[in-house]
Write a protein that holds these residues in place. Structure first.
Motif, PDB file in Angstrom:
ATOM      1  N   ASN A  48       0.835  -1.199   0.000  1.00 38.04           N
ATOM      2  CA  ASN A  48       0.000   0.000   0.000  1.00 38.04           C
ATOM      3  C   ASN A  48       0.872   1.252   0.000  1.00 38.04           C
ATOM      4  O   ASN A  48       0.651   2.188  -0.789  1.00 38.04           O
ATOM      5  N   ALA A  49       1.877   1.277   0.876  1.00 35.46           N
ATOM      6  CA  ALA A  49       2.751   2.446   0.959  1.00 35.46           C
ATOM      7  C   ALA A  49       3.540   2.641  -0.333  1.00 35.46           C
ATOM      8  O   ALA A  49       3.713   3.775  -0.806  1.00 35.46           O
ATOM      9  N   THR A  50       4.010   1.539  -0.934  1.00 37.01           N
ATOM     10  CA  THR A  50       4.766   1.623  -2.184  1.00 37.01           C
ATOM     11  C   THR A  50       3.867   2.105  -3.318  1.00 37.01           C
ATOM     12  O   THR A  50       4.303   2.834  -4.207  1.00 37.01           O
ATOM     13  N   THR A  51       2.597   1.706  -3.271  1.00 34.89           N
ATOM     14  CA  THR A  51       1.631   2.219  -4.242  1.00 34.89           C
ATOM     15  C   THR A  51       1.520   3.729  -4.128  1.00 34.89           C
ATOM     16  O   THR A  51       1.505   4.451  -5.131  1.00 34.89           O
ATOM     17  N   ARG A  52       1.438   4.229  -2.912  1.00 31.35           N
ATOM     18  CA  ARG A  52       1.322   5.677  -2.701  1.00 31.35           C
ATOM     19  C   ARG A  52       2.527   6.430  -3.253  1.00 31.35           C
ATOM     20  O   ARG A  52       2.407   7.586  -3.656  1.00 31.35           O
ATOM     21  N   LEU A  53       3.685   5.767  -3.262  1.00 29.92           N
ATOM     22  CA  LEU A  53       4.887   6.393  -3.806  1.00 29.92           C
ATOM     23  C   LEU A  53       4.918   6.337  -5.331  1.00 29.92           C
ATOM     24  O   LEU A  53       5.802   6.927  -5.953  1.00 29.92           O
ATOM     25  N   GLY A  54       3.980   5.611  -5.925  1.00 26.39           N
ATOM     26  CA  GLY A  54       3.912   5.524  -7.379  1.00 26.39           C
ATOM     27  C   GLY A  54       4.809   4.467  -7.984  1.00 26.39           C
ATOM     28  O   GLY A  54       4.934   4.393  -9.211  1.00 26.39           O
ATOM     29  N   ASP A  55       5.430   3.618  -7.159  1.00 21.92           N
ATOM     30  CA  ASP A  55       6.273   2.544  -7.683  1.00 21.92           C
ATOM     31  C   ASP A  55       5.409   1.293  -7.826  1.00 21.92           C
ATOM     32  O   ASP A  55       5.458   0.375  -7.005  1.00 21.92           O
ATOM     33  N   HIS A  56       4.618   1.252  -8.881  1.00 25.15           N
ATOM     34  CA  HIS A  56       3.608   0.209  -9.017  1.00 25.15           C
ATOM     35  C   HIS A  56       4.207  -1.173  -9.253  1.00 25.15           C
ATOM     36  O   HIS A  56       3.650  -2.181  -8.805  1.00 25.15           O
ATOM     37  N   GLY A  57       5.340  -1.229  -9.960  1.00 21.78           N
ATOM     38  CA  GLY A  57       5.966  -2.525 -10.180  1.00 21.78           C
ATOM     39  C   GLY A  57       6.379  -3.176  -8.870  1.00 21.78           C
ATOM     40  O   GLY A  57       6.112  -4.361  -8.632  1.00 21.78           O
ATOM     41  N   ALA A  58       7.016  -2.407  -8.005  1.00 20.15           N
ATOM     42  CA  ALA A  58       7.418  -2.937  -6.698  1.00 20.15           C
ATOM     43  C   ALA A  58       6.193  -3.302  -5.868  1.00 20.15           C
ATOM     44  O   ALA A  58       6.180  -4.323  -5.169  1.00 20.15           O
ATOM     45  N   ALA A  59       5.164  -2.471  -5.937  1.00 24.26           N
ATOM     46  CA  ALA A  59       3.945  -2.743  -5.164  1.00 24.26           C
ATOM     47  C   ALA A  59       3.315  -4.066  -5.580  1.00 24.26           C
ATOM     48  O   ALA A  59       2.903  -4.862  -4.725  1.00 24.26           O
ATOM     49  N   ILE A  60       3.252  -4.313  -6.871  1.00 25.23           N
ATOM     50  CA  ILE A  60       2.656  -5.561  -7.350  1.00 25.23           C
ATOM     51  C   ILE A  60       3.445  -6.766  -6.849  1.00 25.23           C
ATOM     52  O   ILE A  60       2.860  -7.797  -6.492  1.00 25.23           O
ATOM     53  N   ARG A  61       4.760  -6.613  -6.804  1.00 25.53           N
ATOM     54  CA  ARG A  61       5.568  -7.721  -6.263  1.00 25.53           C
ATOM     55  C   ARG A  61       5.283  -7.920  -4.776  1.00 25.53           C
ATOM     56  O   ARG A  61       5.226  -9.063  -4.301  1.00 25.53           O
TER      57      ARG A  61
END
Length: 426
Positions: free
Chosen positions: A200-213
């Motif tokens: 969730n936090a990584t999504t907020r940072l806009g790093d969607h690739g990392a968030a999906i992982r």
């Protein structure tokens, strides 16, 4: 082969992302990222921490900075000097407790990435002592840690959340490695919860690739826990975050439909379904999903041992769906209930949640043809929120308002005003 410099590691971790994207995620100037990649600068701890989070470096930048320390006399901006860490180094080189020295150094690097001091009272020393004494955390301790990180997600900048999670994720990995089989289920629940917060936090940072992982890790851990309620909760959170530019609405709807096969009811999952239908332009279906949501909520409270769900989510979803459909009376009723909800205020201390609610109102104006009024409303809502807090959830909701503007009216000055506040193109 020569060892990579800090700038080379940063360039490699940036991958296909632009300098601008990484700079925006880290909250620093694009030119500064360029300078660092070319070896023409030394980042402060704060900048190093932000770049760790923005690139999902998992300690790699800290490690590169540590190696740079040995090659440069100007090293205090990266890590404290040897004189400040002598007690730590003594522990680090003593393997009497059976802990691997390299792993302990990794802990120090992760702790440094969280911005904590390395003095005798610092977090790294405490963690090393815990490891030396085999002081593993209890289930209750991990539950408290999950609650604390979830509270941080709601009240602090996402970069800080990601950094604060670093040490706990490391310690959790160590505990799983040594845990007897009988304790793994509880630890898997903790992994699923913390990975969910990280995603969730990584999504907020806009790093969607990392968030999906991270979502993949959260789902895998939830599966291993054999907890159906947690399983569907993780998938509901993944679908909800996917709505904010991470995935297409059709993909989110697919994720929801797969999660619906799990034998555990979830109001959170239904909110994601309604929002995905709305983004697909299926407003009648979205409204039916909202009505089902309201009816099911009246049957009893949602079970959520982790604390992700609040009743405010129902009213927030009503505000979104009815605004997009241009049904202001229903949307206003949802916002009114939302404002009176105790759980709404308890989850929105830092403003983005409230800003998104105001953006729903702006969306409603645009949907009903009051374009200028809607854009003014959106601009006022965004301007009232500090730029550092306009994370992906806010920016994508603002984008919804702009996309609702008819194509022939997108050259209006008000469109440019909102675009500039979102730092996106009209």
């Amino acid at each position: 082969m020569d060892e990579e410099t800090f700038g080379q590691v940063l360039h490699r971790l940036r991958g296909d992302r632009t300098l601008e994207a990484v700079a925006k995620a880290a909250g620093i100037a694009t030119s500064y990222v360029h300078k660092l990649e070319n070896g023409r600068g030394i980042p402060s701890r704060k900048v190093l921490l932000a770049l760790e989070a923005a690139t999902n470096a998992q300690g790699a930048l800290i490690e590169a900075a540590g190696k740079n320390e040995k090659r440069s006399a100007h090293n205090e901006e990266f890590l404290p000097s040897t004189t400040k860490t002598s007690a730590v180094r003594t522990l680090d080189t003593n393997d009497a407790f059976g802990e691997d020295a390299t792993e302990r150094r990794r802990l120090l690097q992760l702790a440094a990435s969280a911005g904590v001091g390395l003095g005798l009272g610092g977090e790294p020393v405490r963690q090393l002592l815990d490891l030396a004494l085999n002081a593993e955390r209890s289930t209750e301790d991990w539950q408290l840690a999950c609650a604390d990180h979830l509270h941080a997600l709601r009240t602090r900048p996402a970069t800080q959340v990601v950094s604060d999670l670093a040490v706990d994720l490391y310690v959790l990995r160590q505990q799983i490695h040594h845990a007897p089989d009988g304790h793994l289920s509880d630890l898997c629940r903790t992994v699923a919860t913390l990975a969910c917060i990280q995603a969730n936090a990584t999504t907020r940072l806009g790093d969607h690739g990392a968030a999906i992982r991270w979502w993949h890790t959260a789902r895998h851990a939830a599966d291993a826990s054999r907890d159906a309620a947690l399983n569907v909760l993780i998938r509901a959170e993944e679908a909800s975050c996917g709505l904010y530019g991470q995935r297409s609405p059709a993909t989110v709807l697919y994720l929801v439909e797969r999660a619906e096969t799990i034998p555990a009811p979830s109001l959170k999952l239904l909110t994601a379904k309604a929002k995905a239908l709305s983004l697909l332009g299926r407003h009648d279906d979205a409204i039916r999903a909202v009505r089902e949501l309201s009816n099911r909520a009246e049957e009893g409270p949602e079970r959520d041992d982790q604390g992700f769900w609040t009743s405010a989510d129902i009213y927030f979803t009503q505000s979104w769906i009815y605004s997009a459909a241009g049904k202001e009376d229903f949307a206003e009723a949802g916002r009114s209930d939302l404002m009176q909800s105790t759980s709404y205020w308890s989850t929105s201390e830092n403003g983005p949640y409230r800003t998104n609610t105001r953006l729903h109102e702006a969306l409603g104006f645009v949907a009903r043809g009051e374009v200028d009024r809607g854009l003014r409303c959106a601009a006022e809502a965004l301007d009232s929120l500090p730029a550092a807090l306009r994370h992906v959830f806010v920016r994508e909701t603002g984008r919804m308002v702009l996309q609702a503007v008819p194509l022939g009216q997108r050259d209006r000055p008000a469109v440019r005003d909102v675009s500039s506040l979102l730092a996106i193109e009209a």
